[in-house]
Design an enzyme around this catalytic site. Structure first.
Site, short mmCIF file in Angstrom:
data_model
loop_
_atom_site.label_atom_id
_atom_site.label_comp_id
_atom_site.label_asym_id
_atom_site.label_seq_id
_atom_site.Cartn_x
_atom_site.Cartn_y
_atom_site.Cartn_z
N GLU A 11 10.61 -34.06 15.31
CA GLU A 11 9.44 -34.93 15.24
C GLU A 11 9.76 -36.38 15.62
O GLU A 11 9.03 -37.30 15.27
CB GLU A 11 8.84 -34.87 13.83
N SER A 148 4.79 -30.69 11.35
CA SER A 148 4.00 -30.84 12.57
C SER A 148 3.75 -29.52 13.30
O SER A 148 3.65 -29.49 14.52
CB SER A 148 4.67 -31.85 13.53
N TYR A 218 -1.45 -34.80 17.62
CA TYR A 218 -0.95 -36.06 18.16
C TYR A 218 -1.51 -36.48 19.51
O TYR A 218 -1.37 -37.64 19.89
CB TYR A 218 0.58 -36.00 18.22
N ARG A 257 0.21 -36.90 1.61
CA ARG A 257 -1.01 -36.30 2.17
C ARG A 257 -0.92 -34.80 1.97
O ARG A 257 0.08 -34.18 2.33
CB ARG A 257 -1.15 -36.62 3.66
N ASP A 259 -2.49 -30.97 2.50
CA ASP A 259 -3.32 -30.17 3.41
C ASP A 259 -3.79 -28.89 2.74
O ASP A 259 -3.02 -28.22 2.04
CB ASP A 259 -2.52 -29.82 4.67
N GLU A 272 0.41 -27.40 2.36
CA GLU A 272 1.66 -28.14 2.18
C GLU A 272 1.35 -29.57 1.80
O GLU A 272 0.20 -30.02 1.86
CB GLU A 272 2.51 -28.11 3.45
N ASN A 274 2.79 -33.61 2.52
CA ASN A 274 3.58 -34.46 3.42
C ASN A 274 3.94 -35.74 2.67
O ASN A 274 3.05 -36.51 2.32
CB ASN A 274 2.77 -34.81 4.68
N GLY A 278 2.11 -39.04 8.90
CA GLY A 278 2.10 -39.73 10.19
C GLY A 278 1.29 -41.01 10.14
O GLY A 278 0.26 -41.09 9.46
#
Length: 312
Positions: A11, A148, A218, A257, A259, A272, A274, A278
């Protein structure tokens, strides 16, 4: 303030974008920023020892950044930093282990199976039949410790399942096989530490591709972010509550964050967490912050102020 970005994970390109954005925004807010691009371990250690930063913002993603290793280094060097500590970072990076903690906290998780590359090499047909007996197609295959959506496959038949396993083994020593859950993809940004934790508005993710893959995450225009998410009020409350519970379950700090996928007529299922979300122009966390009136530089300033409370 050192901003550590780049790194040596898959990443890296995302981290470069996050890091440069963070450097620019913090400079605008009046911080004395040291841009520290991480290319290899020795170089990172030398730069940290030479610059002696009073604080570090970790803008890394993936291995050797989001998994607790850089956090360990900073603690050994007595450099305070933004974000979760060593244990929480390491747990969050391990999808299977973190899901066990989520389930104990009462959060719905997807059915899963961990497969080792050695098992596939010894008896590929046996492993494939075992997976097919447990799961119905489509089946999700991904590295257990990657972010990602790198190395992820959604298999619709036996051949794609085999290809997915062969892809995932290139990225990790453990392969996570999960049931595929169709529904609305959402994410919840979380700010805070200890008992003072806030869940931001729920974002619905509508990818341009068939699923929320690397390009959708992205590439400009790769996905649409809808705030608030078009889910029921009940599921909105549940998602925000469970995001905070997930944050606490792993001992996360400062921000994260979380999900989820929301199947039609059912409660959310966590995917998951994070610990270093990002921070690119197309990223979700800045969008969530903007929806409550926090522009990008102000959001970063608030994140840093929350992090510094830990060290007082």
């Amino acid at each position: 303030m050192a901003v550590i970005y780049g790194g040596i994970s898959n990443e890296r390109e995302v981290s470069l974008k996050s890091g440069l954005g963070v450097c620019k925004a913090l400079t605008e807010k009046g911080y004395n920023v040291i841009a520290l691009e991480y290319d290899n371990h020795q170089q990172l250690i030398k730069q940290l020892l030479a610059d002696k930063p009073d604080f570090a913002y970790i803008a890394l993603h993936g291995r050797y950044g989001e998994d607790g290793r850089v956090q360990s280094l900073l603690e050994l060097l007595n450099i305070p930093y933004v974000g979760s500590g060593v244990l929480a970072s390491s747990l969050a990076m391990n999808k299977s282990l973190s899901k066990k903690h989520f389930a104990l906290a009462g959060i719905k998780v997807a059915k899963e199976l961990i497969v080792k590359p050695d098992e596939i090499n010894l008896n590929r047909e046996l492993i494939i039949n075992k997976i097919i007996n447990i799961f119905s197609f489509p089946i999700v295959i991904k590295p257990n410790q990657e972010g990602s959506t790198i190395g992820l496959t959604i298999a619709y038949d036996k051949q794609q399942l085999l290809e997915g396993l062969n892809t995932a083994v290139n990225f990790d020593s453990e392969i996570l096989v999960e049931e595929y859950i169709k529904g609305v993809e959402i994410t919840v940004a979380v700010l805070g530490t200890g008992d003072d934790i806030q869940a931001l508005p729920v974002i619905e993710i509508v990818p341009k591709n068939s699923h929320y893959d690397y390009e959708s995450k992205y590439a400009p225009g790769g996905s649409e972010h809808i705030i608030p998410a078009r889910i029921s009020k009940e599921n909105t409350i549940i998602a925000q509550d469970w995001a905070i519970k997930a944050h606490k379950a792993l001992g996360c700090e400062t921000y994260s964050r979380v999900d989820f996928i929301v199947p039609e007529g059912q409660q959310p299922v966590i995917l998951e967490i994070n610990t270093l979300p990002g921070m690119t122009p197309t990223s979700l966390f800045p969008d969530a912050a903007k929806s409550i009136g926090l522009e990008y530089p102000d959001m970063l300033d608030r994140i840093i102020k929350i992090a510094k409370k830990k060290y007082k």
